[in-house]
Design a protein around this motif. Structure first.
Motif, PDB file in Angstrom:
ATOM      1  N   SER A  64       1.155  -0.748   0.013  1.00  0.00           N
ATOM      2  CA  SER A  64       0.016  -0.395  -0.233  1.00  0.00           C
ATOM      3  C   SER A  64       0.893   0.993  -0.261  1.00  0.00           C
ATOM      4  N   ASP A  65       2.045   1.522   0.628  1.00  0.00           N
ATOM      5  CA  ASP A  65       2.802   2.145   0.487  1.00  0.00           C
ATOM      6  C   ASP A  65       3.504   2.839  -0.410  1.00  0.00           C
ATOM      7  N   LEU A  66       3.459   1.903  -1.270  1.00  0.00           N
ATOM      8  CA  LEU A  66       4.462   1.562  -2.491  1.00  0.00           C
ATOM      9  C   LEU A  66       3.011   2.212  -3.443  1.00  0.00           C
ATOM     10  N   ASP A  67       1.950   1.588  -3.753  1.00  0.00           N
ATOM     11  CA  ASP A  67       1.275   2.577  -4.322  1.00  0.00           C
ATOM     12  C   ASP A  67       1.160   3.684  -4.007  1.00  0.00           C
ATOM     13  N   TRP A  68       0.662   3.716  -2.389  1.00  0.00           N
ATOM     14  CA  TRP A  68       0.881   5.645  -2.781  1.00  0.00           C
ATOM     15  C   TRP A  68       2.093   6.410  -2.925  1.00  0.00           C
ATOM     16  N   LEU A  69       2.853   5.940  -3.348  1.00  0.00           N
ATOM     17  CA  LEU A  69       4.617   6.372  -4.106  1.00  0.00           C
ATOM     18  C   LEU A  69       4.688   6.429  -4.736  1.00  0.00           C
ATOM     19  N   ALA A  70       4.174   5.709  -5.786  1.00  0.00           N
ATOM     20  CA  ALA A  70       4.055   5.700  -7.452  1.00  0.00           C
ATOM     21  C   ALA A  70       2.594   6.822  -7.201  1.00  0.00           C
ATOM     22  N   PHE A  71       1.647   6.929  -6.630  1.00  0.00           N
ATOM     23  CA  PHE A  71       1.229   7.569  -6.968  1.00  0.00           C
ATOM     24  C   PHE A  71       1.297   9.065  -6.764  1.00  0.00           C
ATOM     25  N   VAL A  72       2.099   9.548  -5.773  1.00  0.00           N
ATOM     26  CA  VAL A  72       2.571  10.998  -5.297  1.00  0.00           C
ATOM     27  C   VAL A  72       3.983  11.278  -6.230  1.00  0.00           C
ATOM     28  N   ASN A  73       4.575   9.679  -7.036  1.00  0.00           N
ATOM     29  CA  ASN A  73       5.432   9.916  -8.312  1.00  0.00           C
ATOM     30  C   ASN A  73       4.447  10.819  -9.238  1.00  0.00           C
ATOM     31  N   LYS A  74       3.496  10.560  -9.781  1.00  0.00           N
ATOM     32  CA  LYS A  74       2.247  10.801 -10.494  1.00  0.00           C
ATOM     33  C   LYS A  74       1.924  12.383 -10.133  1.00  0.00           C
ATOM     34  N   LEU A  75       2.037  12.701  -9.001  1.00  0.00           N
ATOM     35  CA  LEU A  75       1.545  13.964  -8.407  1.00  0.00           C
ATOM     36  C   LEU A  75       2.618  14.950  -8.528  1.00  0.00           C
TER      37      LEU A  75
END
Length: 144
Positions: A64-75
């Protein structure tokens, strides 16, 4: 129907299956390309929260943290200011009653991205014009 914000842009496959997903900071660095300093900073400013710690105090990240980091990278790629990313993270943690505010923040970012795309398309046309101009072998005195 209750909707949860489970982060968009999850990786196609996680390195470890759910339940065995306790990554060290160095594993997350290898997987995401972020630095350990950046990961610690994200936690310090509130962009990452509730990172589980081992009995020795080492950070342990989940899928879940990796998923969040992937989203933050998109942002980050959108050019969204860090303060807005932190605000978005706070809204996610606050719960479903913040959906409207989250959507508004993302819509404003989308408008900014579309404006940047239009500017880049205009710039690309100028570059294409110049490349074609030089490709036509114009005399050196006419080249700007």
């Amino acid at each position: 129907m209750t909707r949860s914000d489970s982060c968009a842009s999850a990786p196609d496959q996680h390195p470890k299956p759910d339940g065995s997903d306790r990554y060290t900071i160095s594993e997350v660095v290898d997987f995401t390309g972020l630095t350990a300093h950046t990961l610690r900073w994200y936690e310090r400013i509130g962009l990452m929260s509730d990172i589980v710690r081992s009995h020795t105090g080492q950070r342990r990240y989940s899928n879940s943290d990796l998923d969040w980091l992937a989203f933050v990278n998109k942002l980050r790629l959108t050019g969204m200011p860090v303060a807005d990313m932190v605000r978005y993270a706070e809204l996610v943690r606050a719960g479903a009653h913040t959906f409207d505010e989250r959507r508004e923040l993302l819509e404003a970012t989308r408008r900014d991205v579309r404006n940047r795309i239009a500017e880049l398309q205009d710039t690309l046309q100028v570059l294409d014009y110049k490349i074609n101009f030089y490709g036509d072998a114009a005399p050196a005195s006419e080249r700007v």
